[in-house]
Scaffold this motif. Structure first.
Motif, mmCIF file in Angstrom:
data_model
loop_
_atom_site.group_PDB
_atom_site.id
_atom_site.type_symbol
_atom_site.label_atom_id
_atom_site.label_comp_id
_atom_site.label_asym_id
_atom_site.label_seq_id
_atom_site.Cartn_x
_atom_site.Cartn_y
_atom_site.Cartn_z
ATOM 1 N N LEU A 29 0.846 -1.195 0.000
ATOM 2 C CA LEU A 29 0.000 0.000 0.000
ATOM 3 C C LEU A 29 0.879 1.242 0.000
ATOM 4 C CD1 LEU A 29 -2.713 1.463 0.227
ATOM 5 C CD2 LEU A 29 -2.551 1.220 2.720
ATOM 6 N N THR A 30 0.670 2.089 -0.990
ATOM 7 C CA THR A 30 1.371 3.365 -1.084
ATOM 8 C C THR A 30 0.347 4.486 -0.956
ATOM 9 O OG1 THR A 30 3.073 2.414 -2.528
ATOM 10 C CG2 THR A 30 2.842 4.813 -2.518
ATOM 11 N N VAL A 31 0.567 5.387 0.019
ATOM 12 C CA VAL A 31 -0.361 6.485 0.282
ATOM 13 C C VAL A 31 0.316 7.798 -0.080
ATOM 14 C CG1 VAL A 31 -1.722 7.696 2.018
ATOM 15 C CG2 VAL A 31 -1.515 5.212 2.118
ATOM 16 N N PHE A 32 -0.328 8.558 -0.963
ATOM 17 C CA PHE A 32 0.127 9.908 -1.288
ATOM 18 C C PHE A 32 -0.611 10.845 -0.333
ATOM 19 C CE2 PHE A 32 1.183 7.425 -4.908
ATOM 20 C CZ PHE A 32 2.260 8.052 -5.539
ATOM 21 N N PRO A 37 -6.852 19.467 0.081
ATOM 22 C CA PRO A 37 -7.146 19.255 -1.345
ATOM 23 C C PRO A 37 -6.404 20.266 -2.211
ATOM 24 C CG PRO A 37 -9.167 19.262 -0.033
ATOM 25 C CD PRO A 37 -8.066 19.708 0.879
ATOM 26 N N GLY A 38 -5.970 19.819 -3.383
ATOM 27 C CA GLY A 38 -5.335 20.718 -4.333
ATOM 28 C C GLY A 38 -3.829 20.776 -4.270
ATOM 29 N N VAL A 39 -3.178 20.036 -3.360
ATOM 30 C CA VAL A 39 -1.717 20.108 -3.273
ATOM 31 C C VAL A 39 -1.052 19.293 -4.374
ATOM 32 C CG1 VAL A 39 -1.734 20.529 -0.784
ATOM 33 C CG2 VAL A 39 -1.616 18.173 -1.631
ATOM 34 N N GLY A 40 -1.832 18.433 -5.083
ATOM 35 C CA GLY A 40 -1.257 17.699 -6.208
ATOM 36 C C GLY A 40 -1.053 16.217 -5.950
ATOM 37 N N LYS A 41 -1.821 15.624 -5.070
ATOM 38 C CA LYS A 41 -1.651 14.202 -4.760
ATOM 39 C C LYS A 41 -1.982 13.326 -5.964
ATOM 40 C CE LYS A 41 -4.698 14.356 -1.561
ATOM 41 N NZ LYS A 41 -5.048 15.753 -1.855
ATOM 42 N N THR A 42 -3.150 13.542 -6.558
ATOM 43 C CA THR A 42 -3.556 12.739 -7.714
ATOM 44 C C THR A 42 -2.627 12.987 -8.901
ATOM 45 O OG1 THR A 42 -5.854 12.876 -6.948
ATOM 46 C CG2 THR A 42 -5.490 12.188 -9.219
ATOM 47 N N PRO A 187 3.409 24.912 -0.372
ATOM 48 C CA PRO A 187 3.265 26.011 0.595
ATOM 49 C C PRO A 187 1.832 26.549 0.597
ATOM 50 C CG PRO A 187 5.280 26.263 -0.662
ATOM 51 C CD PRO A 187 4.515 25.143 -1.313
ATOM 52 N N PRO A 188 1.312 26.959 1.748
ATOM 53 C CA PRO A 188 -0.073 27.441 1.824
ATOM 54 C C PRO A 188 -0.372 28.596 0.883
ATOM 55 C CG PRO A 188 0.791 27.015 4.015
ATOM 56 C CD PRO A 188 1.946 26.869 3.081
ATOM 57 N N THR A 189 0.576 29.536 0.733
ATOM 58 C CA THR A 189 0.312 30.694 -0.138
ATOM 59 C C THR A 189 0.120 30.244 -1.588
ATOM 60 O OG1 THR A 189 2.713 31.021 -0.317
ATOM 61 C CG2 THR A 189 1.530 32.314 1.353
ATOM 62 N N GLU A 190 0.946 29.289 -2.060
ATOM 63 C CA GLU A 190 0.792 28.797 -3.425
ATOM 64 C C GLU A 190 -0.533 28.054 -3.596
ATOM 65 O OE1 GLU A 190 4.049 26.672 -5.052
ATOM 66 O OE2 GLU A 190 5.578 27.936 -4.099
ATOM 67 N N LEU A 191 -0.946 27.309 -2.556
ATOM 68 C CA LEU A 191 -2.214 26.589 -2.650
ATOM 69 C C LEU A 191 -3.384 27.562 -2.746
ATOM 70 C CD1 LEU A 191 -3.837 23.996 -2.594
ATOM 71 C CD2 LEU A 191 -3.689 23.991 -0.098
ATOM 72 N N ILE A 192 -3.308 28.670 -1.991
ATOM 73 C CA ILE A 192 -4.383 29.664 -2.065
ATOM 74 C C ILE A 192 -4.406 30.304 -3.450
ATOM 75 C CG2 ILE A 192 -5.157 31.869 -1.135
ATOM 76 C CD1 ILE A 192 -4.133 30.969 1.599
ATOM 77 N N ASP A 193 -3.229 30.558 -4.015
ATOM 78 C CA ASP A 193 -3.173 31.116 -5.366
ATOM 79 C C ASP A 193 -3.791 30.148 -6.378
ATOM 80 O OD1 ASP A 193 -1.966 33.375 -4.380
ATOM 81 O OD2 ASP A 193 0.080 32.710 -4.832
ATOM 82 N N ARG A 194 -3.482 28.873 -6.252
ATOM 83 C CA ARG A 194 -4.067 27.874 -7.170
ATOM 84 C C ARG A 194 -5.590 27.853 -7.027
ATOM 85 N NH1 ARG A 194 -1.822 23.566 -9.431
ATOM 86 N NH2 ARG A 194 -3.434 22.192 -8.562
ATOM 87 N N LEU A 195 -6.046 27.989 -5.770
ATOM 88 C CA LEU A 195 -7.485 27.983 -5.551
ATOM 89 C C LEU A 195 -8.153 29.169 -6.227
ATOM 90 C CD1 LEU A 195 -9.831 26.579 -3.993
ATOM 91 C CD2 LEU A 195 -9.344 28.130 -2.106
ATOM 92 N N LYS A 196 -7.553 30.369 -6.094
ATOM 93 C CA LYS A 196 -8.125 31.568 -6.700
ATOM 94 C C LYS A 196 -8.114 31.493 -8.216
ATOM 95 C CE LYS A 196 -6.989 34.623 -2.818
ATOM 96 N NZ LYS A 196 -6.186 35.795 -2.366
ATOM 97 N N GLU A 197 -7.122 30.761 -8.772
ATOM 98 C CA GLU A 197 -7.031 30.624 -10.228
ATOM 99 C C GLU A 197 -7.993 29.560 -10.768
ATOM 100 O OE1 GLU A 197 -2.985 29.718 -10.914
ATOM 101 O OE2 GLU A 197 -2.234 31.700 -10.288
ATOM 102 N N GLY A 198 -8.740 28.906 -9.868
ATOM 103 C CA GLY A 198 -9.694 27.892 -10.300
ATOM 104 C C GLY A 198 -9.074 26.553 -10.613
ATOM 105 N N LYS A 199 -7.870 26.283 -10.097
ATOM 106 C CA LYS A 199 -7.192 25.013 -10.380
ATOM 107 C C LYS A 199 -7.496 23.934 -9.337
ATOM 108 C CE LYS A 199 -3.299 27.163 -12.809
ATOM 109 N NZ LYS A 199 -1.822 27.319 -12.851
ATOM 110 N N VAL A 200 -8.221 24.309 -8.286
ATOM 111 C CA VAL A 200 -8.582 23.327 -7.257
ATOM 112 C C VAL A 200 -10.074 23.030 -7.327
ATOM 113 C CG1 VAL A 200 -8.621 22.830 -4.784
ATOM 114 C CG2 VAL A 200 -6.698 24.092 -5.787
#
Length: 895
Positions: A29-32, A37-42, A187-200
């Motif tokens: 079993l390998t767990v990412f 959500p949105g950090v890029g696991k999938t 990093p949290p700031t990059e994740l928030i930016d991705r969220l605002k850009e509609g990538k999450v």
């Protein structure tokens, strides 16, 4: 030199090696793991899959959720994707992971996204992590993704940090057992930016997510939790490696936690805190609940809360225990010493009012737990505190019954007191009312005693204290006496009702114990599987008042062996749950994590030598109480042992039959090698002599050789005939005639035949003149007599052989007696067994060891009996006696 000696004594940790061997037989079993959500696991999972696919790896996508992210969906190109299973759920059709398709395809690696996902009703398992466990057990490697907030032990902490309660959770043990945990960090700031850009999330959902969950403080805290959990996992892997390779390491030893829980709301937090503490210490932990032995059966609500806590603890990797005792502190410390615990974790709720001056359980533990650490968990200020457990509020019917019981005792007591007062003036007439209170407590319990105490106080005041017939008390000392009487009455009633409760508990437990004793005694006396299973289902149905089925595996197929009521049927879901319980050796069906839609809960019956069956208990709306659960466990344990014992007994019979067949085979080969080789050698030698010498032989020598050929051929013919006769007897094809037989004629014919075969032996006969005719087969009786005479000629020495026939009441007895060495008493019954001959094969008289066995078969087929007697005459010799039913017909009367 000392270092060399130390190196020689170092050995890998056995438990670590066993765990490693167990993992080698299962998939990996390998767990990412990600913080949110949105950090890029999938994305990371699919990118790695494409690289392995390019290298020729057998990897397929079982299920991946792209959430509308185009860059993630593009990574699916070139990868094999399994079709999804369509399931109808609440008026909609859902597309879910197809577990059976993945098991049938059986790739080397399968990707199953969203580890914390809950499956819809009708699925085999309610949670996706259980689907993944089945894939791993089948030897398939699984890759999956998980966000840190979905871990069960962190649910309360995540809710406290983010203000959002996570509904879908994964037991910590799943992540702990993972072979590889890959942290996908952003990093949290990059994740928030991705969220605002509609990538999450889609744009309409992104704004709400930023305002509620995806705040900088929340993401930073979640990121810390993910990093800490990953670091703990790395530490665990390092310790395992050091232990498996016998490398000295700095790991801590001996840490073990005892966690005390109850039915209050704080206990859930205690379990979660203890889980995080045990994970940080890498220590095993035991969750314990204590039940008072002098109290009535716990309420269903409290039992339900305890069961829920236990299931949560088991999901988080704990062991659970139930303890019965009165002194909680003493029982907890006994368990801690027995389990070599180093810390005790317990909750302490906020104290109010009189509780501030009383000593709590955590305080008592801290005072007495010398050498142990006591970790106290307190509730948060924002948490609503559930009130302490109080006796249930009585319903109207119970209250009415208690009032009637109290009045029924107080009213007659008042009347008796007035009659006594009219005769003699007693200053302590109030003692009569104490008897009324005690009687009410014994009859109706504490509520009746309390009401009787109040009524007695009022009656005593109204009828016996001046001024009479008013509730006014004139003298101050009477007021004091009245309150003292009320207190004594309530206390005495409480003690009496407690004694009544304890007596009732003792009665219930004694009844259950007697029932289990009777069941175990009956079960111990059963030797057959069918008797044991029917006894079990009837006992369970009587004890639990539920439908019960018991299934056994026959011819590698699980089928219903017994059910009560007998018309109980199992549908497809029930049978699937039963097969799962049998194959996986774990509970399945109603109330479990596998096929919970089944009406039955199926439990495997595990005996000392493996699984012996499956028992199904139908579940209704009401749950089994603690006593019923204990009885069920005890009955199933005893049944498993009984079925295992019956199976071993059946296997013993089969093995004994095989050994007997092997013994017969060896005896037959011995007889063939001895009794065929000898005549064949004689015949071959005689024929060779005749061919080589021919006319040069004298007539006398030629006649001797021809006679030996004739004798040995006859011997071989009799040998083959005996084998054929024995085969007919065992196959049941022997059909003797039922003609009238003259015993004298048969005896004379057999004697003449024996004299031709053994002309040097003396045979004496004695036949009574009044012998009746018997029903039988003259040919078979003659063959039996010839076999007996042949045995007597071989083993009877040189003395004469006696044959007698006489009447014995209505029967006819035929006996053959020799004066040889005789037969030991312990072998008298064995001589009628196949291939039995006393002595060793070498040097014994020729014969197959079938003569007496054939004789018994022939005699019994004609309705007679045969037995041996030894010594016969002059303290030696053997007599074989045959007994046949006689008739009323005399010789010569039947034509």
């Amino acid at each position: 030199m000392a270092d060399d000696d130390r190196d020689k004594t170092r050995r890998p940790d056995p438990d670590a090696l066993l765990a490693l061997a167990e993992k080698d037989r299962r998939g990996k079993l390998t767990v990412f793991l990600g913080a949110a959500p949105g950090v890029g696991k999938t994305y990371a999972m699919l990118s790695r899959a494409r690289r392995l696919k390019a290298d020729g790896a057998d990897i397929v996508v079982g299920l991946v959720e792209t959430h509308g992210r185009n860059e993630t969906a593009g990574l699916l190109d070139g990868l094999e994707v399994l079709p999804r299973q369509r399931i109808a759920h609440r008026g909609r059709v859902l597309e879910e992971f197809d577990l059976d398709a993945a098991l049938a395809r059986k790739p080397r690696i399968v990707i199953v996204d969203e580890l914390a996902h809950s499956n819809p009703d009708g699925s085999r398992h309610p949670k996706r992590h259980q689907d993944i466990e089945e894939l791993i057990a089948a030897g398939i490697d699984v890759w999956t993704a998980l966000n840190i907030q979905h871990l069960e032990s962190l649910a309360d902490l995540v809710a406290q940090i983010t203000g959002v309660t996570v509904r879908e959770r994964v037991p910590d043990i799943v992540l702990k057992r993972a072979d590889e945990v890959l942290l996908v960090d952003l990093p949290p700031t990059e994740l928030i930016d991705r969220l605002k850009e509609g990538k999450v999330y889609l744009p309409e959902s992104a704004g709400r997510a930023v305002d509620r969950f995806f705040r900088l403080g929340n993401l930073t805290a979640l990121r810390e939790l993910a990093l800490r959990r990953t670091a703990d996992r790395v530490d665990d892997q390092m310790v395992d490696y050091l232990k498996q390779n016998a490398i000295d390491g700095p790991w801590a030893t001996g840490e073990r936690l005892i966690v005390c829980v109850g039915s209050d709301a704080l206990s859930e937090k205690v379990v979660r805190v203890a889980s995080r503490l045990a994970s940080g210490l890498n220590a095993p932990w035991i969750v314990v609940s204590i039940e008072r032995s002098d109290r009535e059966v716990e309420t269903p609500e409290r039992l339900q809360r305890i069961e829920t806590l236990f299931r949560l603890a088991e999901q988080l990797g704990a062991e659970t225990r139930r303890i019965i005792g009165n002194d909680f502190v003493d029982e907890i410390l006994k368990l801690a010493r027995r389990e070599h615990a180093t810390q005790i974790v317990i909750g302490r709720r906020r104290r109010r009012g009189l509780e501030l001056v009383s000593r709590s359980l955590p305080d008592a533990l801290s005072r007495k737990a010398s050498g142990l650490g006591v970790y106290i968990v307190t509730p948060d200020r924002s948490e609503k505190q559930r009130p302490a457990m109080r006796p249930p509020t009585p319903n109207l019917a119970t209250l009415r019954q208690s009032v009637l019981i109290a009045f029924g005792f107080v009213a007659p007591t008042t009347a008796v007191g007035k009659m006594i007062e009219s005769v003699v003036d007693l200053p302590n007439i109030s003692l009569l009312f104490l008897l009324a209170v005690l009687g009410a407590s014994v009859s109706g319990g504490y509520l009746s005693a309390f009401l009787a105490a109040l009524l007695s106080t009022l009656a005593y005041n109204f009828f016996f204290i001046d001024p009479l017939h008013t509730f006014t008390v004139a003298a101050p000392h009477e007021v004091f006496a009245l309150f003292v009487f009320l207190a004594v009455a309530i206390i005495a009633g409480g003690f009496a009702s407690r004694i009544r409760e304890q007596a009732e508990i003792a009665r219930v437990r004694a009844t259950a114990l007697q029932s289990l004793y009777d069941f175990s005694r009956k079960l111990a006396s059963t030797a057959k599987t069918d008797d044991a299973i029917w006894l079990t289902v009837s006992q369970l149905q009587t004890s639990l008042k539920r439908k019960v089925v018991l299934l056994l595996a026959r011819n590698e197929e699980l089928s219903v062996a017994a059910a009560w009521p007998p018309d109980t049927d199992l549908d497809v879901t029930d049978l699937a749950a039963a097969r799962w319980a049998h194959e996986k050796r774990e509970a399945a069906g109603h109330g479990t994590g596998t096929l919970p839609n089944s009406r039955f809960e199926f439990r495997p019956l595990l005996g000392p030598h493996g699984i012996v069956g499956v028992c199904g208990i139908e579940h209704t709306d009401d749950r089994l109480d603690l006593n019923a659960e204990r009885s069920l466990t005890a009955i199933l344990d005893q049944t498993a042992i009984a079925l295992d014992r019956a199976r071993l007994a059946e296997e013993t019979v089969v093995q004994a039959a095989k050994l007997e067949g092997e013994r017969y085979r060896e005896a037959l080969l011995s007889s063939i090698s001895h009794d065929l080789r000898t005549p064949l050698a004689t015949i071959t030698g005689a024929v060779t002599g005749l061919r080589q010498l021919g006319e040069r032989m004298t007539p006398e020598n030629r006649d001797d050789l021809l006679q030996s050929i004739e004798e040995e051929s006859g011997r071989m013919s009799r040998f083959v005939a005996n084998l054929l006769d024995m085969t007919r007897i065992e196959a049941g094809t022997l059909k003797p005639k039922r003609d009238w037989v003259d015993v004298a004629d048969v005896v004379q014919s057999a004697v003449e035949r024996t004299r031709k075969h053994a002309p040097d032996r003396i045979i004496e006969t004695g036949i009574a003149a009044d012998l009746p005719l018997i029903r039988g087969d003259s040919v078979l009786i003659g063959q039996v007599l010839f076999n007996l005479l042949d045995n007597a000629a071989k083993y009877g020495g040189d003395e004469p052989i006696n044959v007698y026939a006489r009447r014995d009441g209505k029967d006819v007895l035929i006996s053959v007696t020799d004066l040889g060495k005789g037969i030991p008493s312990e072998d008298l019954d064995r001589i009628f067994e196949k291939f039995y001959r006393r002595g060793k094969p070498d040097g014994r008289s020729p014969g197959t060891g079938l003569g007496l066995s054939i004789a018994r078969g022939f005699v019994e087929a004609m309705g007679g009996r045969i037995h041996a007697e030894s010594p016969a005459l002059k303290k030696r010799g053997t007599r074989i006696v045959m007994r046949f039913p006689g008739s009323n017909e005399a010789r010569g009367d039947v034509r």
